[in-house]
Scaffold this motif. Sequence first.
Motif, short mmCIF file in Angstrom:
data_model
loop_
_atom_site.label_atom_id
_atom_site.label_comp_id
_atom_site.label_asym_id
_atom_site.label_seq_id
_atom_site.Cartn_x
_atom_site.Cartn_y
_atom_site.Cartn_z
N UNK A 385 33.64 50.35 42.87
CA UNK A 385 32.93 50.74 41.32
C UNK A 385 34.31 51.21 40.54
N UNK A 386 34.94 52.68 41.07
CA UNK A 386 36.26 52.59 40.85
C UNK A 386 37.24 51.74 40.47
N UNK A 387 37.41 51.13 41.05
CA UNK A 387 38.36 49.86 41.37
C UNK A 387 38.34 49.05 39.95
N UNK A 388 36.93 48.58 39.75
CA UNK A 388 36.26 47.51 38.47
C UNK A 388 36.65 48.28 37.40
N UNK A 389 37.09 49.28 37.63
CA UNK A 389 37.19 50.50 36.26
C UNK A 389 38.71 50.24 35.79
N UNK A 390 39.51 50.00 37.13
CA UNK A 390 41.46 50.47 36.90
C UNK A 390 41.69 48.67 36.71
N UNK A 391 40.42 47.90 37.47
CA UNK A 391 40.92 46.44 37.08
C UNK A 391 40.46 46.35 35.89
N UNK A 393 40.87 48.59 33.01
CA UNK A 393 42.13 49.62 32.43
C UNK A 393 43.29 48.72 32.54
N UNK A 394 43.43 48.54 33.66
CA UNK A 394 44.98 46.79 33.80
C UNK A 394 44.61 46.15 32.77
N UNK A 395 43.78 45.62 32.37
CA UNK A 395 43.71 43.96 31.38
C UNK A 395 43.26 44.84 30.01
N UNK A 396 43.12 46.40 30.21
CA UNK A 396 43.51 46.39 28.36
C UNK A 396 45.07 47.10 28.21
N UNK A 397 45.51 47.21 28.83
CA UNK A 397 46.86 47.65 28.98
C UNK A 397 48.21 46.85 28.87
N UNK A 398 46.59 45.40 28.46
CA UNK A 398 47.74 44.24 28.71
C UNK A 398 48.14 43.26 29.30
N UNK A 399 48.12 44.04 30.48
CA UNK A 399 49.61 43.44 31.81
C UNK A 399 48.95 42.38 31.97
N UNK A 400 49.26 41.17 32.29
CA UNK A 400 49.28 39.75 32.77
C UNK A 400 47.90 39.64 34.09
N UNK A 401 47.35 38.45 33.93
CA UNK A 401 46.95 38.27 35.43
C UNK A 401 47.94 37.97 36.28
N UNK A 402 48.55 37.55 36.35
CA UNK A 402 49.08 37.76 38.00
C UNK A 402 49.97 38.54 38.53
N UNK A 403 49.90 40.35 37.43
CA UNK A 403 50.51 41.33 37.71
C UNK A 403 49.50 41.75 38.60
N UNK A 404 48.09 42.24 37.63
CA UNK A 404 46.93 42.57 38.08
C UNK A 404 46.67 42.53 39.25
N UNK A 405 46.32 41.06 39.35
CA UNK A 405 46.13 40.95 40.34
C UNK A 405 46.89 41.53 41.82
N UNK A 406 48.15 40.60 41.39
CA UNK A 406 49.51 41.37 43.22
C UNK A 406 48.85 43.14 43.18
N UNK A 407 49.16 43.42 41.64
CA UNK A 407 49.54 45.30 41.91
C UNK A 407 47.84 46.17 42.72
N UNK A 408 47.44 45.52 42.26
CA UNK A 408 45.87 46.24 42.69
C UNK A 408 45.36 45.97 44.21
N UNK A 412 44.84 50.58 44.63
CA UNK A 412 45.04 50.39 43.08
C UNK A 412 44.45 52.39 43.05
N UNK A 413 44.90 53.17 43.22
CA UNK A 413 43.77 54.43 43.47
C UNK A 413 44.76 55.63 42.67
N UNK A 414 46.25 55.43 43.87
CA UNK A 414 47.05 56.38 42.65
C UNK A 414 47.35 55.47 41.63
N UNK A 415 46.99 56.12 40.43
CA UNK A 415 46.99 55.62 38.90
C UNK A 415 48.22 55.08 38.76
#
Length: 538
Positions: A385-391, A393-408, A412-415
């Motif tokens: 559940x938390x991981x989905x919320x973090x994902x 948040x990354x989308x809201x922050x405007x990071x590209x899809x490739x950045x989000x997927x690779x970084x997560x 994901x837990x250490x923000x």
Amino acid sequence: MRWGVSEFTFVRPIRNLLCLFGSEVVPFTVDGVTTGASTWGHRLFHRQHPEPVAVATPDAYEAALEAAGVVVSFEARRTRIAEQLDALAAEVGGRVVADAELLDTLALIVEFPKALRGAFPPEFMELPKEVLVTSLKEHQKSFCIEKPDGTDLLPFFLSVANRADDPAGFVQAGNEWVLKARLYDARFFFAEDRRTRLADRLEKLAHLTFHRELGSYVEKTERIVGLAGALAKALGQDPALAAEAAKVCKADLVTLMVGEFPELQGVMGGEYLKHEGAPASVAQAVKEHYLPLGADSAIPASPLGGLLAVADKLDTLAGCFAIGQIPTGSKDPLALRRAGMGIVRIAWEQGWALDLAALADLGLAAVKARATKLEAETREALLAFFRDRVAYQLELAGYAGSVRRAALAAGWSALVDLKARCEALSAFAEDPRFASLAQSAKRIGNILKDETPGEAFDVAVLQQAEETALAERLARLEATADRGALLAELAQLAEPLEAFFNAVMVKCEEPQLRAARLSLLHRLRQAFLQVADFSLWQ
């Protein structure tokens, strides 16, 4: 609903049907009413014009109805109301206290909007700003007017009538009369509530149920106190202030004012604490600990307010997950997604070095006595559940899809660390070398899929120049802590990796050499994963 003796069901009685194709009437009948080429306007218009309003063509519809006292377009009504409100507020040297929800409501319930300004006795200005704004909104659907700097209110309000004018001033006078009575009530509640300290109200929380399986608000408060203390230590905040705020954060739920206006919970607690002389940080924390109220709402402005908000939301989340009340599909009656997103946003925007997995464990430990589900399953569900919320948040922050997927995928837990990695990855996102690196990362993953390589290997065992060069690069990677510098080193790795795969047979026949090459690739992958899983870079 059914109206009269009719069996036809509709939200309102059908009195008239207008249906045109060009200038021709489209003939049909519904519940005994036949279509025609006319309609009806505002009820006040027809007091002087009893005949129906003729409509020649569909293009003439809106103009014909406006002439008859009805503005058809919702957007036009909303815009007209907003412009009138702004003009009336400016006349007394103020501005409208913005409320998009109220503006939408008024645009929906009036046909021909006319904004009016009224006044209330200045003696009511002693009430907190939030009380006045809420009372006017809930009882009169009216706006407050504030000073241009947004600090204090002015003793005026704005309402919207459903008619073109108010020639005798009856609408304005009626609103002022009703509003004055409501404000007398609010002033009584405010005075009466202040006669009892919040700390003296805590016993009453024992009779107020938070959740039938999670106990009363006394039990919730005790859990929040424990969580707030643990968070204060982790974040370097004052544990004594955290405990003081946590003990009384729910006490205003049993006040008269919150009983009348539930949306003021927390706000009134902060106001009453200020009156009692509590530390300013404690009063502010209690006032804002329900924030954020939604996706567009601000987070608590103070660190202590953020801490208290996280403790409260964490108790709710962990408790509900521990008894199996997990949001599914579109169903989320307890607004757990909002609570989870609130925790993530607060930690993210405050820049707190909190690990969400550790936070989940802290919450589950607090509600353990009330849990009805297996701890391992609950933890797994809460982390997902938390991981989905973090994902999100990354989308809201405007990071590209490739950045989000690779970084997560790399953690994901250490923000704080996740944000640093996303920033670094974004800076290199357009570098073509990362496309090559992604292919090499996938190749490494495939090679190691069924292997269990060790961490250590002897560089002297390596034979070819391409693999010894890669080992030297590995040493520099493992010695680099800064995320940006590490990515720069990784970018330089694209060509050596490609050369390695072109020249070296990893799974060779000689056991010691094979093991060294597998360990080299394993250690390289671990270096990659300090920043991102480049196999997901697309």
